[in-house]
Design an enzyme around this catalytic site. Structure first.
Site: not given
Ligand code: FMN
Length: 410
Positions: A127, A151, A177, A276, A300
């Site tokens: 990330s 981002y 994203t 994304k 997300h």
């Molecule tokens: C704690 C957390 C932080 C996240 N941070 C980002 C991020 O920095 N960038 C991003 O594109 N998606 C982020 N996501 C989304 C994840 O990339 C992903 O789309 C999502 O976690 C998938 O769902 P799941 O947690 O049910 O597997 C984050 C998700 C979580 C749970």
């Protein structure tokens, strides 16, 4: 209970106290351990969704509406779950999605996640909002397949600096994203004081003290090792601390982004480019038009637009629009091998998990993340065997019994 997206219980399950990641037999077990180890402010940020958690729940519920139809006596002793994407072969058809602030859950968690992915032979997406500078990942885990998630905002200078850093560091793909034009309403963060800039509350301090393993093994260790956590990639000149005002500014001006900006990213990023947050055929076509190599169909993890459909519900329309030409990744809500196989059967190239490996990190650091990947790998293998397929390419719609009304377009 087993399918509850939020587990507010302690780590007792089936009358058994699950204490150690080696005692976890599925992702929900890891979730329970993570829940018991983390202070509420951290747990909520990881496990919750947004507003009323409608999408968070739906992301799990859709899997129950898609059923598998097995074939038998086909001979499945040559099973392999390997999948090849743009010439790279992965051991499993899943990878680790980008998760910001992962260092809240385990010491040096971004590096630990990258190592776990490399050992499992699957891709890792770092990330933008990581606590480690992106260069450390490719330096310390050079044997892994490392992609960088970007981002960006309308301040294209900042984006360009990051893109150049990711290119020079050797990341093989860029994942941009796009589903945060405006911030989500994460009311629990406000209640917990988990805002930018971070407000230290007495309750959070007491909660931290009540979780000594996390306090010593993660929080204090991180402070001693590298000081107050910084989002090291946000601006190469700033490296703002998570308690600072500059972090709030970092989120500004995302609402002006449009496809012309993605075309600009395409023009300066020389390697594979994935967009994304794609949730419709129309946007998948736009991604193809600007020259992207693939899309992440993702809501997300239910953390942005509450009430947004699940990626599973839109996969058929995205596959119909760009399948065969663009790589189609899916994430949000995947906790079981059967979930992964269902997405592949709908036409996804690979699946990504966010929370599953974070639960592993919180439960047991790098070994816990490896445990999560091993569990998923075992479940995919078992599902393939019981379904009657030997190769990922044989996982098709023929394997599914579908309620067509649940999909946006078939
Ligand atoms: C704690 C957390 C932080 C996240 N941070 C980002 C991020 O920095 N960038 C991003 O594109 N998606 C982020 N996501 C989304 C994840 O990339 C992903 O789309 C999502 O976690 C998938 O769902 P799941 O947690 O049910 O597997 C984050 C998700 C979580 C749970």
């Amino acid at each position: 209970m087993a399918n509850s997206p939020l587990l507010y219980s302690n780590s007792f399950q089936y009358g058994v106290l699950i204490m150690h990641y080696t005692e976890a037999y599925n992702i929900d077990d890891l979730h329970r351990i993570a829940r018991s180890r983390l202070p509420k402010v951290c747990y909520d940020f990881m496990a919750e969704g947004t507003e009323d958690n409608v999408s968070l729940r739906n992301n799990r519920e859709v899997f129950e509406r898609i059923r598998l139809q097995p074939r038998t006596l086909v001979g499945v002793s040559h099973r392999t779950q390997q999948v090849t994407v743009h010439g790279t072969t992965f051991n499993s058809p899943f990878g680790i999605a980008p998760t910001g602030a992962a260092g809240l859950y385990g010491f040096d968690a971004d590096v630990a996640l990258a190592r776990a992915a490399a050992k499992a032979g699957v891709p890792f997406v770092l990330s933008t909002a990581s606590f480690v500078p992106l260069e450390r990942i490719t330096q310390e885990v050079p044997d892994g397949t490392n992609w960088f998630q970007l981002y960006m905002s309308k301040e294209l200078d900042g984006a360009e600096k990051l893109i150049v850093r990711a290119r020079d560091a050797g990341f093989e793909a860029l994942v941009v994203t796009t589903d945060i034009p405006v911030g989500a309403a994460r009311e629990y963060n406000k209640r917990n004081g988990f805002e930018v800039p971070f407000k230290m509350r007495l309750g959070s301090m007491i909660d931290g003290a009540l979780h000594p393993r996390w306090m010593c093994g993660v929080f204090l260790r991180t402070l001693l090792d590298s000081g107050v956590p910084r989002l090291q990639n946000v601006d190469s000149n700033v490296g703002g601390r998570i308690v600072s005002k500059s972090m709030a500014d970092f989120r500004q001006k995302r609402d002006a982004l449009n496809w012309a900006d993605m075309a600009w990213v395409r023009s300066i990023w020389p390697r594979k480019l994935y967009i994304k947050g794609i949730m419709s055929a129309a946007d998948a076509r736009e991604a193809e038009r600007i020259g992207a190599d693939g899309v992440f169909v993702s809501n997300h993890g239910g953390r942005q637009l509450d009430g947004a459909v699940s990626p599973m519900e839109v996969l058929p329309e995205v596959v119909a629009a760009v399948g065969g030409r663009l790589v189609i990744m899916a994430d949000s809500g995947f906790r079981r091998g059967t979930d992964i196989v269902k997405a592949l059967a709908l036409g996804a190239t690979m699946v990504f998990v966010g929370r599953a490996t974070l639960f592993g990190i919180a439960a047991g650091g790098e070994a816990g993340a490896s445990r999560a990947l091993d569990l998923l790998r075992g479940e995919v293998d078992r599902t393939m065997g019981q379904l009657g397929v030997n190769r990922v390419a044989e996982i098709t719609r023929e394997c599914l019994v579908l309620d067509e009304a649940m999909f946006t377009k078939m």
